[in-house]
Enzyme design. Structure first.
Site, mmCIF file in Angstrom:
data_model
loop_
_atom_site.group_PDB
_atom_site.id
_atom_site.type_symbol
_atom_site.label_atom_id
_atom_site.label_comp_id
_atom_site.label_asym_id
_atom_site.label_seq_id
_atom_site.Cartn_x
_atom_site.Cartn_y
_atom_site.Cartn_z
ATOM 1 N N ARG A 150 -5.488 -4.415 20.936
ATOM 2 C CA ARG A 150 -4.707 -5.739 20.630
ATOM 3 C C ARG A 150 -3.655 -6.062 21.690
ATOM 4 O O ARG A 150 -3.909 -7.214 22.231
ATOM 5 C CB ARG A 150 -3.891 -5.753 19.183
ATOM 6 C CG ARG A 150 -5.000 -5.580 18.146
ATOM 7 C CD ARG A 150 -4.118 -5.399 16.818
ATOM 8 N NE ARG A 150 -5.383 -5.342 15.759
ATOM 9 C CZ ARG A 150 -5.171 -5.177 14.549
ATOM 10 N NH1 ARG A 150 -3.749 -5.004 13.995
ATOM 11 N NH2 ARG A 150 -5.852 -5.097 13.625
ATOM 12 N N GLU A 205 4.702 0.330 7.192
ATOM 13 C CA GLU A 205 5.325 -0.330 8.103
ATOM 14 C C GLU A 205 6.709 -0.134 8.428
ATOM 15 O O GLU A 205 7.226 -0.429 9.410
ATOM 16 C CB GLU A 205 4.769 -1.806 7.918
ATOM 17 C CG GLU A 205 4.957 -2.582 9.364
ATOM 18 C CD GLU A 205 4.659 -4.330 9.194
ATOM 19 O OE1 GLU A 205 3.865 -4.461 8.530
ATOM 20 O OE2 GLU A 205 5.086 -4.883 10.080
ATOM 21 N N HIS A 215 -0.925 -10.125 17.768
ATOM 22 C CA HIS A 215 -2.202 -10.158 17.346
ATOM 23 C C HIS A 215 -2.942 -10.976 18.279
ATOM 24 O O HIS A 215 -2.766 -12.098 18.084
ATOM 25 C CB HIS A 215 -2.474 -9.996 16.086
ATOM 26 C CG HIS A 215 -3.819 -9.705 15.631
ATOM 27 N ND1 HIS A 215 -5.211 -10.248 15.854
ATOM 28 C CD2 HIS A 215 -4.251 -8.438 14.803
ATOM 29 C CE1 HIS A 215 -6.272 -9.670 15.596
ATOM 30 N NE2 HIS A 215 -5.921 -8.644 14.721
ATOM 31 N N GLY A 256 4.153 1.692 -0.827
ATOM 32 C CA GLY A 256 5.229 1.806 -1.883
ATOM 33 C C GLY A 256 4.201 2.040 -3.324
ATOM 34 O O GLY A 256 4.632 2.699 -4.364
ATOM 35 N N LEU A 298 0.794 -1.381 -0.028
ATOM 36 C CA LEU A 298 0.093 -0.065 0.193
ATOM 37 C C LEU A 298 0.966 1.200 -0.047
ATOM 38 O O LEU A 298 0.685 2.184 -0.757
ATOM 39 C CB LEU A 298 -0.759 -0.127 1.273
ATOM 40 C CG LEU A 298 -2.199 -0.820 1.003
ATOM 41 C CD1 LEU A 298 -2.927 -0.772 2.236
ATOM 42 C CD2 LEU A 298 -3.126 -0.692 -0.339
#
Lengths: 254, 643
Positions: B332, B427, B268, B47, B45
């Protein structure tokens, strides 16, 4: 809980590169557990091959959760294997039995040359989408999202088509090596949405032209593509694309 | 040699900083943009959106991906959704609330200015993605639907069934291909970046290996953008795709880029538990499931009855019990720790006792099976494929797993690293999630960085430091490229020269076990010190006995993996050092020595309200710790409470 251990005979396609003739190699493998995924089974086989000083089997994979579309194995002649709506990475060994012989081949299509063993080159798909599989809107130009309502049935149908993961199982399974399901899934996704309307006609003509140029075959309604599609995309999209194509040809006057 | 950490946060009130930045940034004239070449590494997403947006502006963009096509990047696996402060539900959302939730969710370890900008941009992302044809879920009136996610009390998450990442990534990929068609972007598939080249201190290119032919090539540019994802695979088992790795970011670190908060890892809570020793990866079950699924364990220790035979009053819905106001939708890190606590205390279920139930019985009764199918059909199907159990009939069994890394290369407000000319997005950078990322914020950050931040900030860099004169531009025959290329070749040769007998995965698995035990959900001083002693031993054995069959001049997956694992074996030490130095618990970083009486994370704002930025000092030197203090003006750090 002790899992049952299986012994299998694998018949695996080995090919050094696009110019090598390739051959089937037979391997006896042991210690396969039913909770393993098909690719984890291959991981284990590869570990054993490496320890024995041999070259592991090359195969494409990445997400291992059925969404990236990288894995691409013909398993006993069926793309992604025997389970419906399932990629090879999500196929588990509990669906095989002790003593089974399993044949593993790469995608078989002239438009997907073999890179090595079970790995093929699917770059033709990128080139088809480059020809028009998008909406030509630049970043920054969009109005508020709610200025464009989309009826829920259309949004859902667009999503169903857009779920294509670009794995190429449809091509590999088609007796004609046709890419119609892949191309139609994108054409249908965008044709179902108001955002796709301005370029609708040009898109379908350009994408089909590129599909033909890449050497994919024509569709003759075998429906093998629909049967193996891991995302269960309906062959209805092909009919929709054909209709769009015809209309676009007539309207473009060529 | 201390790093200069100027975050370049613009002056003025929080809500005007981004305007301020854009006003003061220099622009590159439209006709001049084509004179600049930008390398983008990675096409997820972040790049993919960056490459598309930069191409649209007219820059020459070269995209490198190790996949066979840009559409495979791991963003594709994101399930649940993407946040935006649209307030379409009329439930009290605003940019300020999204900002506040994100800062609080990150346990006050993120930079305020970046997070505020993220919240401001969130709405534009939805507008743009709708315009490019992303088929988001809609209501019957034709408008967009939203759902709730952990850490928020408003419904602000946009989604496309359980495949939101896929649909957003395909949107980016299509925009990218449109630029390829227009001749603005060239993409290079199956090419892996193995090093960064600097000239006069500025990033000026990369060295890549062609994964099919083994060829090593040089690529020069006016700026380099890394969007290479996270490093969760240091744990071997994670929800990351198998090929995700730290190599590009780590090589940049070795060339002088500061690495920020490497120990901040997200575990997670809802993943399918480990079932066999041959497990190669873990599969996430989207956080969105906690909207309708209830998490429980039997009240009685070691209760072996099938879940459907355990009556209501013998079930402990422990998240609802401990956190009545957020219930199953706590963030989380909080949910993961609560699950671990129950399992460690002996209440876990399943064959290993390392699982809890996520039960949809009540939701199916309330809403009907059809609604649940529509919301989560693909997730339920995925669960059944993997486990052989039908979650419509039997509760899911879930356990936490490594999912995302909040740490990453340090960047300033412009998303530029400590190496001028090298930008880091998504990220791969550290900036927006602090010590814990809220659900549905990763997609938001990747697209914000790529579509809406880098197109402005890279222009400022190029206008100030770039040259349009072809004679002045760095060429691939520059001596700096000679040097780095020969180092890359030497490293590959060194791997091949080991000629050992143990497969790469064996070392990777050992490292992963160690990291999970000592640097996973609960960390201690003793455990981290033990890990710091063990890692060099695994590394030494790797370099003595790793087996890499085949030819380096052809498609060789073991060689690819070996290079990545070699980097993980060094990077793991940096993570443990960072975890050891941070004597507090915050977000996903839980040090057992620092907890409240109720077992919640105990932060130390007086001593640790900073970004830890590690600087490489050479092969035989320990890295140096640099600190960027975190200043909170709009939000006052308080103890997070989700009760």
């Amino acid at each position: 809980m002790e899992q049952k251990s299986m012994r299998l005979t694998l018949r695996v396609w080995r090919q050094d590169g696009p110019n090598d003739a390739g051959h089937v190699e037979t391997l006896q493998v042991d210690g396969i557990l039913e909770d393993m995924s098909f690719l984890e089974m291959l991981d284990k086989v590869n570990q054993d091959l490496i320890r024995a000083g041999k070259e592991p089997i090359a195969f494409d994979h990445d997400c291992r959760e059925g969404i990236c579309g990288t894995c691409s194995l013909m398993i006993d002649g069926v793309a992604h294997g025997p389970m419906k709506g399932t990629t090879a990475c999500q196929l588990h060994m509990r669906h095989f039995r002790d003593g089974d012989t399993i044949t593993i081949e790469p995608w078989r299509s002239g438009a997907f040359p073999v890179v090595k063993d079970l790995v093929v080159d699917r770059s033709a798909f990128d080139r088809i989408l480059q020809a028009g599989g998008y909406v030509s809107v630049n970043t920054g130009a969009a109005p508020d999202a709610h200025t464009l309502p989309v009826p829920k049935p259309d949004a859902d149908a667009a999503f169903d088509a857009a779920a294509c993961i670009g794995c190429g199982a449809c091509v590999a399974s088609c007796p004609n090596g046709s890419a119609m399901l892949f191309v139609a899934a994108k054409v249908s996704h965008l044709a179902r949405l108001p955002q796709g309307q301005p370029e609708r006609r040009k898109r379908v003509l350009d994408m089909v032209a590129q599909m033909d140029a890449e050497g994919f075959g024509a569709c003759s309604n075998h429906y093998e593509c629909e049967a193996v599609c891991p995302k269960e995309i309906s062959a209805r999209v092909i009919a929709e694309m054909n209709r769009d194509y015809l209309e676009s040809r007539l309207c473009s006057g060529s | 040699m201390t790093l200069k950490l100027d975050a370049r946060i613009p002056d003025g009130p929080l809500h005007e900083k981004w305007d301020e930045c854009r006003f003061h940034d220099k622009l590159v004239n439209p006709a001049n943009k084509r004179k600049f070449k930008i390398i983008v590494v990675g096409a997820g997403l972040a790049g993919g959106s960056a490459a598309a947006a930069l191409g649209e502006l007219g820059y020459q963009v070269e995209v490198f991906v190790f996949h066979d096509t840009p559409r495979r990047a791991h963003s594709i696996a994101a399930q649940g959704g993407i946040n935006a402060a649209k307030n379409y539900k009329n439930d009290g959302d605003s940019i300020r609330r999204l900002f506040y939730d994100t800062i609080k969710g990150g346990d006050y370890r993120a930079r305020e200015a970046n997070v505020f900008r993220l919240a401001q941009i969130s709405n534009h992302i939805i507008d743009h993605c709708v315009a490019i044809g992303v088929p988001f879920a809609r209501e019957y009136g034709g408008l967009l639907d939203n759902r709730s996610f952990g850490g928020a009390q408003v419904s602000r998450t946009f989604y496309a069934r359980g495949q939101t990442g896929q649909q957003l990534l395909l949107g980016c990929y299509q925009s990218l291909l449109r630029q390829v068609h227009a001749g603005k972007v060239r993409f290079h598939a199956r090419k892996e970046m193995l090093d960064l080249v600097k000239v006069d201190g500025h990033a000026r290119g990369i060295i890549v290996r062609d994964l099919v032919t083994g060829e090593i090539t040089r690529h020069a540019a006016d700026a380099v953008v890394l969007a290479t994802g996270g490093y969760g695979n240091v744990f071997f088992l994670s929800t990351n795709a198998k090929n995700s790795n730290v190599t590009a970011a780590f090589r940049a670190y070795k060339r002088g880029a500061g690495f920020a908060n490497p120990c901040f890892t997200q575990i997670h809570p809802t993943c399918i538990p480990v079932s066999s020793e041959y497990q190669s990866k873990l599969t996430l079950m989207s956080e969105s499931l906690r909207n309708d699924g209830r998490v429980w364990v039997p009240k009685q220790k070691g209760d072996q009855r099938p879940p459907n035979e355990i009556p209501e009053d013998e079930r402990d819905y422990f998240l609802e019990r401990r956190y009545p106001s957020f219930g199953n939708l706590v963030p989380r890190d909080v949910a993961s720790r609560a699950i671990k606590e129950r399992c460690d205390a002996g209440y876990g279920v399943g064959a290993t006792g390392m699982a809890v139930y996520l039960d949809f019985r009540d939701a199916i009764q309330r809403l009907g099976r059809k609604v649940i199918e529509e919301r989560y059909g693909n997730l339920f199907a995925m669960y059944e494929k993997i486990t052989g159990e039908d979650p419509y009939e039997v509760p899911m069994k879930i356990y936490p797993a490594v999912h995302y890394t909040m740490g990453g290369l340090w960047v300033d407000y412009h998303l530029m690293s400590t190496i001028p000319g090298m930008f880091v997005l998504g990220e791969a950078n550290f900036s927006d999630h602090g010590a814990n990322r809220l659900g549905a914020s990763a997609l938001m950050q990747g697209l914000s960085d790529g579509f809406f931040v880098i197109p402005y900030t890279i222009g400022d860099y190029l206008a100030r430091h770039g040259t349009m004169d072809p004679k002045q531009k760095v060429q691939p025959d520059h001596p700096a490229f000679d040097e780095v290329e020969s180092e890359v070749r030497a490293r590959i040769q060194k791997l091949l020269d080991v000629k050992g007998s143990t497969p790469v995965d064996v070392f990777h698995r050992r490292l992963g076990h160690l990291m999970w035990d000592e640097c996973g959900m609960a960390r201690s001083k003793e455990g981290l010190e033990r890990a710091l002693q063990e890692i060099p031993k695994i590394r030494a054995e790797f370099w003595k006995d790793v087996a890499i069959p085949g030819d380096p001049k052809e498609f060789n997956q073991e060689l690819e993996k070996a290079g990545r694992v070699a980097d993980f074996l060094e990077f793991a030490e940096l993570m443990c050092m960072d975890a050891l130095h941070r004597n507090e618990s915050c977000g996903g970083h839980f040090r057992v020595e620092y907890q409240t009486e109720e077992g919640e994370a105990l932060r130390d704002d007086e001593n640790y309200a900073y970004v830890a930025v590690w600087e490489h000092r050479g092969p035989d030197q320990p890295p140096e710790l640099n600190k960027e203090p975190l200043v909170f003006e709009a939000v006052h750090p308080s103890t997070r409470s989700y009760k």
